[in-house]
Enzyme design. Sequence first.
Site, PDB file in Angstrom:
ATOM      1  N   ASP A 262       0.873  -1.163   0.000  1.00  0.00           N
ATOM      2  CA  ASP A 262       0.000   0.000   0.000  1.00  0.00           C
ATOM      3  C   ASP A 262       0.922   1.228   0.000  1.00  0.00           C
ATOM      4  OD1 ASP A 262      -3.211   0.640   1.599  1.00  0.00           O
ATOM      5  OD2 ASP A 262      -2.052   1.803   0.157  1.00  0.00           O
TER       6      ASP A 262
HETATM    7  C1  GLC Z   1      -4.167   4.430  -0.019  1.00  0.00           C
HETATM    8  C2  GLC Z   1      -5.130   3.315   0.356  1.00  0.00           C
HETATM    9  C3  GLC Z   1      -5.319   2.280  -0.719  1.00  0.00           C
HETATM   10  C4  GLC Z   1      -5.198   2.939  -2.074  1.00  0.00           C
HETATM   11  C5  GLC Z   1      -3.765   3.418  -2.212  1.00  0.00           C
HETATM   12  C6  GLC Z   1      -3.510   4.132  -3.545  1.00  0.00           C
HETATM   13  O1  GLC Z   1      -3.341   4.756   1.059  1.00  0.00           O
HETATM   14  O2  GLC Z   1      -4.866   2.618   1.570  1.00  0.00           O
HETATM   15  O3  GLC Z   1      -6.605   1.680  -0.512  1.00  0.00           O
HETATM   16  O4  GLC Z   1      -5.522   2.021  -3.099  1.00  0.00           O
HETATM   17  O5  GLC Z   1      -3.368   4.264  -1.153  1.00  0.00           O
HETATM   18  O6  GLC Z   1      -4.217   5.342  -3.571  1.00  0.00           O
END
Ligand code: GLC
Length: 717
Positions: A262
């Site tokens: 993430d």
């Molecule tokens: C964010 C979220 C995730 C998302 C990613 C990209 O922090 O936790 O769900 O897909 O970053 O934006």
Amino acid sequence: MNVDNLLKQLTTKEKIGQLLQLAPFYFDIDLKAEVAGRIRSLNIDREGIFMSGSVLGISNASEMIKVQQKYLDINKHKIPLMFMADIIHGYETIFPVPIALASSFNPLIAFQTARISAIEASTAGIHVTFSPMADLSRDPRWGRVVESFGEDPYLAGVFSAQMVKGYQNDGIEKIGNLAACVKHFAAYGASEAGRDYNTVDVSKTALYNMYLKSYKTAIDAGAKMMMTAFNVLDGVPATINKFLLRTVLRDQWKSDAVTISDYDSLKQVLDHGCAENEKDAAYRAIQAGLDIEMASVCYVNYLEELIDEGIVDIKKLDEAVLRVLQLKKDLGLFEDSFKGASIDREKELVRSKEHLKISKKVALESAVLLKNEQTLPLNKKQKIALIGPYAKSKSTNGPWSWHGKIEHNLSLEEVFNNNDINLTFVSDAENIDQLSQQNITQIEASEVVVLALGEDARLSGEAHSRSDIKLPNHQDTLVKLARSLNKEIVVILFNGRPLDLSNIMDSNAILETWFLGSRATEAIFDLIYGHANPSGKLPMSFPRTVGQIPVYYNHLNTGRPLTDNNQNYEYLSRFLDVENTPLFSFGHGLSYASFKYSDLEISQIEFDVDTTLRLSINVTNESQIPGHEVVQLYIRDHVAKISRPVKELKKFKKIWLEGKQTQTVVFELDIHDLSYFDSNGNETYDSGKFTIMVGSNSQETLNIDIWLKGVKHDYQK
Ligand code: GLC
């Protein structure tokens, strides 16, 4: 393209580059990023940027074409970038948020919304969406409940799988389809106290029987990617968790999905205290099986050194890079690096009339009628006072709706006016302090007070958890005022989580609409005036008070269960100051029709592991009003090696009944619907009694007991 041969041509640095994901502005400083996480400047040079493998978030076709072209002009091997984005519940046509979608209990509309989202997003040249979020969510304090499919593993799995199929459809190489990235692996929804990014500590049996199921269903549906969660699991950050990324995902589930961290979560392993420095983090991640690193540069800065020092086997790097190259090949990017990106397609397909019509249809099925004392449906002759923060608001898209513009939406006031409703008074006042005596006089002239209440969309979503889940800013005072004026009170809720509604239960009717997207208010109007019949059911329990949390329907019995027959006994699992049951249960949802269940029958009472059980039940619409009904089938396993939930949803069917019509609904069950997993993830079952429960919600069911024979318990010879 032969990716094995391509891999052989790459230097170690070029291979590592394929595992890096950057926001678009690294390629062109004018481009904005669409990410939830904090944007940080990374210490990466131009060479590193133009070796990276994928991009996070892009706004439209011309931006994508600009970045891809510039990248291919510079990249030595002309390996195209993959473009990924958060298309969570629509692109420009916004659909109900996932918690609302799950309330429809209609998996086909999940498929439809994913289909349309993919078609629209692909016009911008997006190849992968970070959806579905399959996180089981039991704590309404958590801001990301809004992005989840609720507290049941089966329901969350069914919806996650349908989203995967809707995005990927007939092949990710085709224009108009996206690869799906399931998230957040794993058990992110179990963040303690519902506080986002907080510690997760669940047992292996809870993991296998509750939290992992929906991710697995999505992987079994063919999801091409898996995103790791921010939290630890069993003390180890998910992003470097070998048990999750190798034992479960690769060995047990046989998946070759590309894994991705993430946002910045690999660097955050240092904050977890599980790596001494970024080199240590890079080491632990590649050993655990993390492929792509999103928005941090541990791999870029240290993986080559680790390989040169002989600490990491280059085979681990090759394995990860091969998966990434294979995904680019499967997406058809080597043949067409600009796949789907087209300004003409954008004009033709994005926010088309057809898509918006479907958004309204989905919204109609996603609202839940929680309470109705014959107040709804309204009739057009009634004089209405429309009050509350959502009376004039267009903000019905909810969180994670980057491309949806709320100015395209209509407010409730506009819809009421467009339908010539007799509005005696309209105000976006949030509480009685914001109303004058003159306003109150105007309200007195009405027959019905419609209160459009709820949470601002920014009180839900990532990093937006609440410790108090009542309606904010004393909105409940509007209910008290309307009650003091002896008016019929209709509350329409706009919110991203189950709320503590105990202080507005004096209302005559409550319609839960969550955030229904681009056509929310038109759908709400049709529902409250009876042009459509509410059919939603709750995918998550509504607590009586925040102190009850966690409160969910599929709970264990405990050794001292409170039952209907022992209420007077003191030493039971209960609170002194509130009932054990939630205010509204999982599966609850009313209709303007009334459905009666009868004649539950089963093919046999005693069965063995090879039996397919056939159940039937009659459902009668005793009213003249046609409508949908969600017939739900739950089971209880009374005796097992581990304590089993008092009930678990295993099947459901959403049926349509005309007035006075009866339909016989049939379900089939086999041993896999009745089994469970031990702490090693092995499926198992035990002989003995099961109860099958079928009904309109998790509390009101017709029941039948059955017995599994032929499997001995350990104590039996
Ligand atoms: C964010 C979220 C995730 C998302 C990613 C990209 O922090 O936790 O769900 O897909 O970053 O934006």
